[in-house]
Design a protein around this motif. Structure first.
Motif, PDB file in Angstrom:
ATOM      1  N   ARG A 125      47.315  81.010 -25.904  1.00 28.93           N
ATOM      2  CA  ARG A 125      46.337  79.915 -25.919  1.00 28.93           C
ATOM      3  C   ARG A 125      46.921  78.615 -25.392  1.00 28.93           C
ATOM      4  NH1 ARG A 125      44.716  80.459 -31.788  1.00 28.93           N
ATOM      5  NH2 ARG A 125      44.337  82.673 -31.736  1.00 28.93           N
ATOM      6  N   PHE A 126      48.228  78.476 -25.484  1.00 30.02           N
ATOM      7  CA  PHE A 126      48.908  77.261 -25.022  1.00 30.02           C
ATOM      8  C   PHE A 126      49.617  77.495 -23.692  1.00 30.02           C
ATOM      9  CE2 PHE A 126      48.342  76.593 -29.515  1.00 30.02           C
ATOM     10  CZ  PHE A 126      47.956  75.267 -29.570  1.00 30.02           C
ATOM     11  N   ASP A 127      49.278  78.586 -23.034  1.00 32.42           N
ATOM     12  CA  ASP A 127      49.918  78.959 -21.759  1.00 32.42           C
ATOM     13  C   ASP A 127      51.430  79.069 -21.893  1.00 32.42           C
ATOM     14  OD1 ASP A 127      47.487  79.084 -20.368  1.00 32.42           O
ATOM     15  OD2 ASP A 127      47.508  76.918 -20.020  1.00 32.42           O
ATOM     16  N   GLY A 128      51.870  79.429 -23.077  1.00 33.53           N
ATOM     17  CA  GLY A 128      53.296  79.605 -23.319  1.00 33.53           C
ATOM     18  C   GLY A 128      53.735  81.022 -23.014  1.00 33.53           C
ATOM     19  N   ARG A 129      55.020  81.251 -23.221  1.00 35.40           N
ATOM     20  CA  ARG A 129      55.598  82.587 -23.021  1.00 35.40           C
ATOM     21  C   ARG A 129      56.334  83.003 -24.278  1.00 35.40           C
ATOM     22  NH1 ARG A 129      59.275  81.870 -18.352  1.00 35.40           N
ATOM     23  NH2 ARG A 129      58.806  79.681 -18.428  1.00 35.40           N
ATOM     24  N   ILE A 130      56.317  84.295 -24.544  1.00 31.92           N
ATOM     25  CA  ILE A 130      57.015  84.836 -25.708  1.00 31.92           C
ATOM     26  C   ILE A 130      57.909  85.978 -25.251  1.00 31.92           C
ATOM     27  CG2 ILE A 130      55.053  86.339 -26.241  1.00 31.92           C
ATOM     28  CD1 ILE A 130      55.854  86.131 -29.213  1.00 31.92           C
ATOM     29  N   GLU A 131      59.104  85.990 -25.795  1.00 35.40           N
ATOM     30  CA  GLU A 131      60.042  87.077 -25.527  1.00 35.40           C
ATOM     31  C   GLU A 131      60.582  87.563 -26.870  1.00 35.40           C
ATOM     32  OE1 GLU A 131      64.296  87.994 -23.297  1.00 35.40           O
ATOM     33  OE2 GLU A 131      63.359  86.017 -23.073  1.00 35.40           O
ATOM     34  N   ILE A 132      60.473  88.859 -27.091  1.00 40.62           N
ATOM     35  CA  ILE A 132      60.963  89.462 -28.332  1.00 40.62           C
ATOM     36  C   ILE A 132      62.198  90.278 -27.989  1.00 40.62           C
ATOM     37  CG2 ILE A 132      60.438  90.997 -30.243  1.00 40.62           C
ATOM     38  CD1 ILE A 132      57.449  90.307 -29.755  1.00 40.62           C
ATOM     39  N   ARG A 133      63.332  89.843 -28.544  1.00 42.36           N
ATOM     40  CA  ARG A 133      64.597  90.545 -28.340  1.00 42.36           C
ATOM     41  C   ARG A 133      64.979  91.194 -29.666  1.00 42.36           C
ATOM     42  NH1 ARG A 133      67.430  85.110 -26.129  1.00 42.36           N
ATOM     43  NH2 ARG A 133      66.085  84.783 -24.320  1.00 42.36           N
ATOM     44  N   SER A 134      65.053  92.506 -29.663  1.00 42.91           N
ATOM     45  CA  SER A 134      65.392  93.207 -30.890  1.00 42.91           C
ATOM     46  C   SER A 134      65.820  94.625 -30.558  1.00 42.91           C
ATOM     47  CB  SER A 134      64.176  93.244 -31.834  1.00 42.91           C
ATOM     48  OG  SER A 134      64.540  93.779 -33.091  1.00 42.91           O
ATOM     49  N   ALA A 135      66.516  95.222 -31.483  1.00 43.79           N
ATOM     50  CA  ALA A 135      66.905  96.630 -31.401  1.00 43.79           C
ATOM     51  C   ALA A 135      67.191  97.086 -32.822  1.00 43.79           C
ATOM     52  CB  ALA A 135      68.140  96.811 -30.522  1.00 43.79           C
ATOM     53  N   PRO A 136      66.954  98.363 -33.108  1.00 42.51           N
ATOM     54  CA  PRO A 136      67.247  98.850 -34.455  1.00 42.51           C
ATOM     55  C   PRO A 136      68.685  98.523 -34.873  1.00 42.51           C
ATOM     56  CG  PRO A 136      66.011 100.489 -33.225  1.00 42.51           C
ATOM     57  CD  PRO A 136      66.367  99.398 -32.256  1.00 42.51           C
ATOM     58  N   GLY A 137      68.810  97.916 -36.048  1.00 43.78           N
ATOM     59  CA  GLY A 137      70.115  97.551 -36.583  1.00 43.78           C
ATOM     60  C   GLY A 137      70.687  96.253 -36.043  1.00 43.78           C
ATOM     61  N   LYS A 138      69.959  95.553 -35.170  1.00 44.59           N
ATOM     62  CA  LYS A 138      70.495  94.354 -34.510  1.00 44.59           C
ATOM     63  C   LYS A 138      69.756  93.056 -34.840  1.00 44.59           C
ATOM     64  CE  LYS A 138      73.402  96.714 -31.952  1.00 44.59           C
ATOM     65  NZ  LYS A 138      74.821  96.640 -32.089  1.00 44.59           N
ATOM     66  N   GLY A 139      68.809  93.078 -35.750  1.00 38.70           N
ATOM     67  CA  GLY A 139      68.052  91.864 -36.026  1.00 38.70           C
ATOM     68  C   GLY A 139      67.016  91.610 -34.937  1.00 38.70           C
ATOM     69  N   THR A 140      66.337  90.491 -35.060  1.00 33.08           N
ATOM     70  CA  THR A 140      65.281  90.141 -34.107  1.00 33.08           C
ATOM     71  C   THR A 140      65.422  88.676 -33.724  1.00 33.08           C
ATOM     72  OG1 THR A 140      63.796  91.788 -35.078  1.00 33.08           O
ATOM     73  CG2 THR A 140      62.771  90.049 -33.766  1.00 33.08           C
ATOM     74  N   HIS A 141      65.169  88.398 -32.452  1.00 34.25           N
ATOM     75  CA  HIS A 141      65.197  87.032 -31.941  1.00 34.25           C
ATOM     76  C   HIS A 141      63.940  86.847 -31.091  1.00 34.25           C
ATOM     77  CE1 HIS A 141      67.475  83.784 -29.426  1.00 34.25           C
ATOM     78  NE2 HIS A 141      66.618  83.253 -30.265  1.00 34.25           N
ATOM     79  N   VAL A 142      63.038  85.998 -31.557  1.00 33.89           N
ATOM     80  CA  VAL A 142      61.812  85.725 -30.823  1.00 33.89           C
ATOM     81  C   VAL A 142      61.928  84.337 -30.222  1.00 33.89           C
ATOM     82  CG1 VAL A 142      59.298  85.484 -30.959  1.00 33.89           C
ATOM     83  CG2 VAL A 142      60.476  87.193 -32.382  1.00 33.89           C
TER      84      VAL A 142
END
Length: 159
Positions: free
Chosen positions: A135-152
């Motif tokens: 809605r804000f013309d932004g971008r999202i990137e989801i970095r994650s892997a099993p056992g490695k946590g998540t970084h959005v």
């Protein structure tokens, strides 16, 4: 299957309504210190330990943008605790050239972003986050892997 999905949709709607009422009671949108507003928004999440570095002035964000950013951060932090069993969440944000970027990183169990749960299975959190960002013309990137946590990472939110 349809009843289970409907039940999850109803639970999700109830949860979101409770969160909105919490925000109204706490006057989070009135807080001049946006990092403090984030802390207040995250307060009801049980078991959350969060480090927040968000040197963004509340005056730089209109009410709609501020509300959506708080909802996004709350959803990502709640997911980290509820689904990822994270012990710690780090939230950071900054403004440059009239655009807001921020991230939420956790030390949880992680997951395969290509196989994330979605609305068709009754899970609406990440889809809702992505819709708010779009809605804000932004971008999202989801970095994650099993056992490695998540970084959005969310970038290019127009101010």
């Amino acid at each position: 299957h349809h009843l289970e999905t409907a039940e999850r949709m109803l639970l999700s709607s109830r949860t979101e309504l409770k969160r909105c009422l919490w925000d109204l009671r706490r006057n989070t949108l009135e807080d001049r210190d946006f990092a403090h507003a984030i802390r207040q928004t995250l307060e009801p999440i049980p078991g959350l330990s969060a480090a927040i570095r968000f040197p963004v002035s509340r005056q730089d964000l209109d009410d709609t943008t501020a509300h959506n950013v708080l909802c996004i951060i709350r959803e990502l932090a709640a997911n980290a605790i509820r689904h990822g069993k994270a012990r710690h969440v780090r939230i950071a944000g900054e403004c440059h050239d009239g655009r807001l970027s921020f991230s939420v990183r956790d030390d949880g169990s992680g997951f395969d972003p290509g196989r994330r749960p979605c609305g068709t299975t009754g899970h609406f959190g990440l889809d809702g986050v992505a819709e708010r960002v779009e809605r804000f013309d932004g971008r999202i990137e989801i970095r994650s892997a099993p056992g490695k946590g998540t970084h959005v990472v969310i970038t290019d939110i127009k101010l």
